[in-house]
Design an enzyme around this catalytic site. Structure first.
Site, PDB file in Angstrom:
ATOM      1  N   ARG A  21      29.573  94.278  26.781  1.00 46.06           N
ATOM      2  CA  ARG A  21      29.104  94.445  28.151  1.00 46.06           C
ATOM      3  C   ARG A  21      29.250  95.922  28.455  1.00 46.06           C
ATOM      4  O   ARG A  21      30.190  96.570  27.958  1.00 46.06           O
ATOM      5  CB  ARG A  21      30.001  93.641  29.118  1.00 46.06           C
ATOM      6  CG  ARG A  21      29.620  92.214  29.298  1.00 46.06           C
ATOM      7  CD  ARG A  21      30.449  91.507  30.349  1.00 46.06           C
ATOM      8  NE  ARG A  21      31.883  91.708  30.161  1.00 46.06           N
ATOM      9  CZ  ARG A  21      32.598  92.602  30.818  1.00 46.06           C
ATOM     10  NH1 ARG A  21      32.050  93.360  31.746  1.00 46.06           N
ATOM     11  NH2 ARG A  21      33.895  92.711  30.587  1.00 46.06           N
ATOM     12  N   ASP A  32      41.075  96.025  25.663  1.00 49.65           N
ATOM     13  CA  ASP A  32      40.320  94.775  25.696  1.00 49.65           C
ATOM     14  C   ASP A  32      41.285  93.608  25.510  1.00 49.65           C
ATOM     15  O   ASP A  32      42.121  93.640  24.597  1.00 49.65           O
ATOM     16  CB  ASP A  32      39.299  94.776  24.540  1.00 49.65           C
ATOM     17  CG  ASP A  32      38.058  93.946  24.866  1.00 49.65           C
ATOM     18  OD1 ASP A  32      38.136  93.085  25.748  1.00 49.65           O
ATOM     19  OD2 ASP A  32      37.012  94.177  24.230  1.00 49.65           O
ATOM     20  N   HIS A  88      42.547  85.982  30.630  1.00 56.34           N
ATOM     21  CA  HIS A  88      41.668  86.437  29.548  1.00 56.34           C
ATOM     22  C   HIS A  88      41.710  87.953  29.343  1.00 56.34           C
ATOM     23  O   HIS A  88      41.135  88.462  28.391  1.00 56.34           O
ATOM     24  CB  HIS A  88      40.229  85.985  29.818  1.00 56.34           C
ATOM     25  CG  HIS A  88      40.047  84.509  29.659  1.00 56.34           C
ATOM     26  ND1 HIS A  88      39.519  83.946  28.528  1.00 56.34           N
ATOM     27  CD2 HIS A  88      40.384  83.476  30.471  1.00 56.34           C
ATOM     28  CE1 HIS A  88      39.496  82.627  28.662  1.00 56.34           C
ATOM     29  NE2 HIS A  88      40.027  82.314  29.825  1.00 56.34           N
ATOM     30  N   ASP A 121      77.681  76.062  41.565  1.00 56.16           N
ATOM     31  CA  ASP A 121      76.405  76.464  40.968  1.00 56.16           C
ATOM     32  C   ASP A 121      76.582  77.149  39.620  1.00 56.16           C
ATOM     33  O   ASP A 121      75.663  77.259  38.840  1.00 56.16           O
ATOM     34  CB  ASP A 121      75.699  77.461  41.892  1.00 56.16           C
ATOM     35  CG  ASP A 121      76.395  78.800  41.889  1.00 56.16           C
ATOM     36  OD1 ASP A 121      77.614  78.846  42.160  1.00 56.16           O
ATOM     37  OD2 ASP A 121      75.749  79.807  41.560  1.00 56.16           O
TER      38      ASP A 121
HETATM   39  C1  GDG Z   1      36.644  88.809  28.516  1.00 60.00           C
HETATM   40  C2  GDG Z   1      37.704  89.814  28.041  1.00 60.00           C
HETATM   41  C3  GDG Z   1      38.096  88.382  26.039  1.00 60.00           C
HETATM   42  C4  GDG Z   1      27.319  89.756  24.467  1.00 60.00           C
HETATM   43  N1  GDG Z   1      26.075  90.209  24.564  1.00 60.00           N
HETATM   44  C5  GDG Z   1      25.242  89.156  24.527  1.00 60.00           C
HETATM   45  C6  GDG Z   1      26.013  88.023  24.393  1.00 60.00           C
HETATM   46  N2  GDG Z   1      27.303  88.420  24.367  1.00 60.00           N
HETATM   47  C7  GDG Z   1      28.458  87.519  24.232  1.00 60.00           C
HETATM   48  C8  GDG Z   1      29.187  87.749  22.936  1.00 60.00           C
HETATM   49  C9  GDG Z   1      30.603  87.287  23.290  1.00 60.00           C
HETATM   50  C10 GDG Z   1      30.717  87.571  24.786  1.00 60.00           C
HETATM   51  O1  GDG Z   1      29.385  87.815  25.259  1.00 60.00           O
HETATM   52  C11 GDG Z   1      31.550  88.810  25.068  1.00 60.00           C
HETATM   53  O2  GDG Z   1      32.895  88.495  24.943  1.00 60.00           O
HETATM   54  P1  GDG Z   1      34.051  89.576  24.726  1.00 60.00           P
HETATM   55  O3  GDG Z   1      35.287  88.886  24.365  1.00 60.00           O
HETATM   56  O4  GDG Z   1      33.636  90.529  23.689  1.00 60.00           O
HETATM   57  O5  GDG Z   1      34.184  90.406  26.087  1.00 60.00           O
HETATM   58  P2  GDG Z   1      34.291  90.140  27.704  1.00 60.00           P
HETATM   59  O6  GDG Z   1      32.987  89.715  28.265  1.00 60.00           O
HETATM   60  O7  GDG Z   1      34.803  91.411  28.268  1.00 60.00           O
HETATM   61  O8  GDG Z   1      35.344  88.960  27.916  1.00 60.00           O
HETATM   62  C12 GDG Z   1      37.793  89.794  26.536  1.00 60.00           C
HETATM   63  C13 GDG Z   1      37.155  87.377  26.652  1.00 60.00           C
HETATM   64  O9  GDG Z   1      37.109  87.502  28.078  1.00 60.00           O
HETATM   65  C14 GDG Z   1      37.562  85.945  26.302  1.00 60.00           C
HETATM   66  O10 GDG Z   1      38.851  85.678  26.692  1.00 60.00           O
HETATM   67  O11 GDG Z   1      37.929  88.361  24.635  1.00 60.00           O
HETATM   68  O12 GDG Z   1      38.790  90.685  26.091  1.00 60.00           O
HETATM   69  O13 GDG Z   1      37.397  91.135  28.494  1.00 60.00           O
HETATM   70  O14 GDG Z   1      30.723  85.918  23.078  1.00 60.00           O
HETATM   71  O15 GDG Z   1      28.569  87.009  21.954  1.00 60.00           O
HETATM   72  N3  GDG Z   1      25.484  86.790  24.290  1.00 60.00           N
HETATM   73  C15 GDG Z   1      24.119  86.689  24.336  1.00 60.00           C
HETATM   74  N4  GDG Z   1      23.350  87.772  24.493  1.00 60.00           N
HETATM   75  C16 GDG Z   1      23.842  89.002  24.592  1.00 60.00           C
HETATM   76  O16 GDG Z   1      23.106  89.970  24.752  1.00 60.00           O
HETATM   77  N5  GDG Z   1      23.578  85.487  24.202  1.00 60.00           N
END
Ligand code: GDG
Length: 732
Positions: free
Chosen positions: A282, A381, A166, A687
């Site tokens: 995050r 990212d 990921h 081979d």
């Molecule tokens: C890793 C990789 C890759 C965020 N704040 C809240 C909340 N979120 C949810 C978002 C989104 C998820 O968290 C964050 O996903 P990202 O893809 O932006 O980032 P990473 O956590 O770093 O994920 C990344 C991912 O894996 C998937 O393969 O895209 O590059 O680093 O869904 O909506 N959800 C809630 N409250 C929050 O405050 N409910």
């Protein structure tokens, strides 16, 4: 019925314990959604850590927790506090995470953490192996479990394994600094399919596989012993309908507004020019948060007309707060927000609204739907799902996404405004452009983005991955269809022993000895001499070594032996200790070709020319594999016209190109040998590509065996030179 086992560091569950009461709720992350049809609805099991350490669970609570977990079709891997500290916070988040995101200065290479990483991957393997049955499929997720595929494959070779990373896979130049690079790659190569978000990560991985493991890579397929591993990119999608429908519901005038929404509305209702710019991440140094705040300050200074009008709403979700860099990042972010708000705020306006917490899903939708611009600017990212979620919630097709080129998502979101987050001018210009973009342009861009995200959603992503996994295992069955099994091997031994007159024709390099970087190092060892002597002493057996090697080398090695030798691909043969030419060949062409090869040696470090009596060989075994690949194409192009006029042919061997007369090959030599006597048993092993000539020339009843699992005319395939020797031992 066969099942699918999903493995990730964390189970898709939230477990909380209060007053000895257990509360288990499913989590709603992207991965859990994508896997829903495989896991909850299908015949699936999810293996992972529950989020609670062994120390937190007493003997009474433990079985209850496990019971709840198993009721949700999950199996827990139990981890101790030390495991979590050294494997998760340690190796995963202080070594792999920073290194794979190009933060070398944050990367710690700590042996204790590596040991914990291996230990915990083994703990995961144990639970998976307890759950698995032949015919099952396993899908392993992410950087915490890079060693797991091999740990499973070693015990259960017939199980199909997929792996998805990921986060980015870094370029070779970064990956090569990693002390345990080979172990990590081997761990991943236990998989049948390896997936990445983008093509760039895929090619970085393949480049490391080629350079570090020196494996054969054709397009996106790696040949690894008896398997072909497929490497591909699958850009992860989101649960589009869930976000879109939540936004539609939110925008319904009859729906109840949250407290947060009312606060947001207060600002927006002040006038048409009041706008929100949104960022959600995050709190992680890869997300470029301090940089974004500084860039916003730069924008306000450059375009002061936006003061009191535009607000940056920044949601930073607490993450990995036990790791020092994250604690420092928190302090830096707090200070920056404080300084800028202190400097710019007026009685009615604060430039940055900063939330350091996790918000419920409904509030996330409030933020997405209320923001005119989303400013997603990670410095690195893997994908970034927030960018996609913002797009999915724009039910009026308005709004502008500013997205960093450094996010994997940028590769498929061309209609966003893509920026280099390190260029503040670019940043400020993009914000201005987004704030002033005409509605029609916003909508035309948004429509295209939405169409793609709706079609390629997270379910489709999982489906595509499984399709590839399926196709790869089918392809493997074809490639290794001639793999010699125990029964066939016994029959070969029996037939050999019952024969009256035998010819044993064996290639040397890659067949009797394994390949060495330098051909001079591949000398015969004592064990091989002893083995060959046994053949020679066997009655009614004619042993012949056949090789592309030159006569002088074979004379040096086997001068005192009496078995037959054929060298230079069939130019020379030694019988009864006397050499004689099998073909009469011209050599005048060599003076013209050699200078050409020399120019390639000059420009391709690690390559050299081997001059044989009747041929010239350009060896590139120790050269950079990617450069060598380009050079082999160039050499072929340069030589094409010259070889045709001189009746020469260019042979592509194993990491060598050889130019020799077209009139000579191992097939012609084999035919001549076969005519010498009336053999009732012929055994041929080789081979190389050049050995295919022997297989073609062999009579129907011959036993022909190819070393290695690639396409061949031979009847059987065998793994490597060690297996060849094992078989030969059975014959004497
Ligand atoms: C890793 C990789 C890759 C965020 N704040 C809240 C909340 N979120 C949810 C978002 C989104 C998820 O968290 C964050 O996903 P990202 O893809 O932006 O980032 P990473 O956590 O770093 O994920 C990344 C991912 O894996 C998937 O393969 O895209 O590059 O680093 O869904 O909506 N959800 C809630 N409250 C929050 O405050 N409910």
């Amino acid at each position: 019925m066969n099942k699918t086992i999903i493995v990730s560091n964390r189970l898709p569950l939230q477990i909380s314990i209060s007053d000895n009461e257990l509360n288990v709720t499913p989590s709603v992350g992207g991965l859990a959604t994508g896997m829903k049809s495989v896991h909850a609805e299908g015949n699936g099991v999810w293996v992972g850590w529950s989020g609670i350490t062994d120390e937190e669970l007493d003997d009474e609570l433990k079985p209850k927790v496990n019971e709840k977990i198993e009721a949700s079709k999950c199996r827990a891997v139990s981890l101790t506090e030390d495991d979590v500290n050294d494997f998760y916070l340690g190796f995963s988040n202080r070594t792999l995470w920073p290194l794979f995101h190009y933060f070398l200065e944050y990367t710690e290479f700590e042996n204790l953490h590596w040991e914990a990483y291996k230990r915990v991957n083994e703990k995961f393997a144990k639970v998976v192996l307890e759950t698995i049955e032949d015919g099952d499929t396993v899908w392993v997720h992410d950087y915490q479990l890079l060693l797991l595929p091999q740990l499973i494959k070693d015990v259960k070779p017939d199980v199909t394994i997929g792996f998805f990373l990921h986060i980015p896979f870094p370029s070779y130049e970064i990956f090569r600094t990693f002390p345990w690079r080979e172990e990590l790659l081997k761990g991943m190569l236990g998989s049948d399919v390896i997936g990445f978000h983008t093509y760039d990560y895929e090619r970085h991985f393949l480049s490391s596989v080629k350079r570090i493991m020196r494996l054969e890579v054709k397009f996106n397929e790696i040949t690894y012993y008896d398997r072909v591993i497929k490497v591909d990119s699958f850009p992860m999608g989101i649960d589009y309908n869930k976000f879109h429908e939540a936004a539609l519901k939110h925008n319904d005038p009859n729906s109840k507004k949250s407290e947060l929404q009312r606060r947001l509305d207060t600002h927006l209702n002040e006038g048409d020019d009041k706008k929100f710019i949104l960022s959600i991440d995050r709190l992680d140094y890869t997300k470029g948060i301090p940089n974004r705040i500084r860039a916003f300050e730069y924008f306000l200074n450059k375009h002061p007309e936006y003061k009191e009008k535009v607000r940056l709403v920044m949601l930073a979700v607490p993450s990995r707060s036990g790791v020092p860099q994250y604690q420092r990042l928190k302090r830096e972010t707090d200070e920056l927000v404080g300084r800028i708000n202190g400097e710019f705020s007026t009685v009615s306006w604060t430039p940055i609204w900063y939330f350091y917490r996790s918000l419920p899903f409904e509030n996330l939708i409030d933020l997405y739907t209320s923001s005119d611009v989303a400013l997603i600017t990670p410095v690195r990212d893997g994908m970034n799902l927030v960018a996609k979620e913002y797009v999915a919630t724009r039910t009026n097709e308005d709004g502008v996404l500013i997205l960093s080129e450094m996010a994997g998502a940028a590769k498929e979101m061309n209609e966003a405004i893509l920026i280099n987050p390190n260029n503040f001018e670019d940043f400020a210009h993009a914000i201005k452009r987004a704030l002033t973009m005409p509605l029609e342009e916003q909508q035309s861009r948004m429509k295209i983005l939405q169409k793609r995200l709706k079609r390629y959603d997270v379910e489709k992503w999982a489906e595509e991955f499984f399709k590839t996994l399926d196709a790869t295992t089918q392809m493997q069955e074809v490639v290794v269809s001639k793999k010699l099994n125990e029964e066939e091997e016994n029959l070969i031994v029996e037939n050999y022993k019952n024969a009256e007159k035998r010819l044993v024709l064996l290639d040397y390099d890659g067949t009797l000895v394994g390949f060495k970087d330098n051909p001079q190092d591949a000398k015969p060892d004592e064990e091989l001499f002893a083995l060959l002597d046994k053949f020679e002493n066997q009655e009614n057996t004619h042993l012949c070594l056949i090789s592309g090697r030159d006569k002088a080398t074979f004379e040096k090695w086997y001068g005192d032996k009496s078995y037959s030798l054929i060298t230079d691909h069939g130019v020379w043969r030694r019988e009864n200790n006397k050499w004689s030419p099998l073909e009469v060949l011209k050599t005048d062409w060599m003076a013209n070709i050699k200078p050409i090869l020399e120019t390639f040696v000059d420009r391709t470090p690690g390559t050299f020319i081997e001059e044989k009596e009747y041929s010239l060989a350009w060896h590139y075994r120790t050269a950079d594999p990617e450069l060598a690949q380009i050079r082999t194409i160039e050499i072929n192009t340069v030589l094409t016209s010259m070889v045709a006029n001189n009746e020469l042919s260019v042979l592509q061997g194993n990491k060598v190109i050889e130019i020799k007369s077209s009139n000579v090959n191992k097939g012609r030599a084999t035919t001549q040998l076969l005519m010498k006597d009336d053999y009732d048993h012929v055994l041929i092993m080789g081979d190389d590509w050049t050995d295919e000539y022997m297989f073609e020339a062999a009579p129907e009843f011959a036993t022909t065996i190819k070393v290695g699992y690639v396409k061949t005319k031979a009847k059987y395939q065998i793994k490597d030179s060690d297996s060849v020797r094992k078989l030969l031992h059975k014959l004497v």
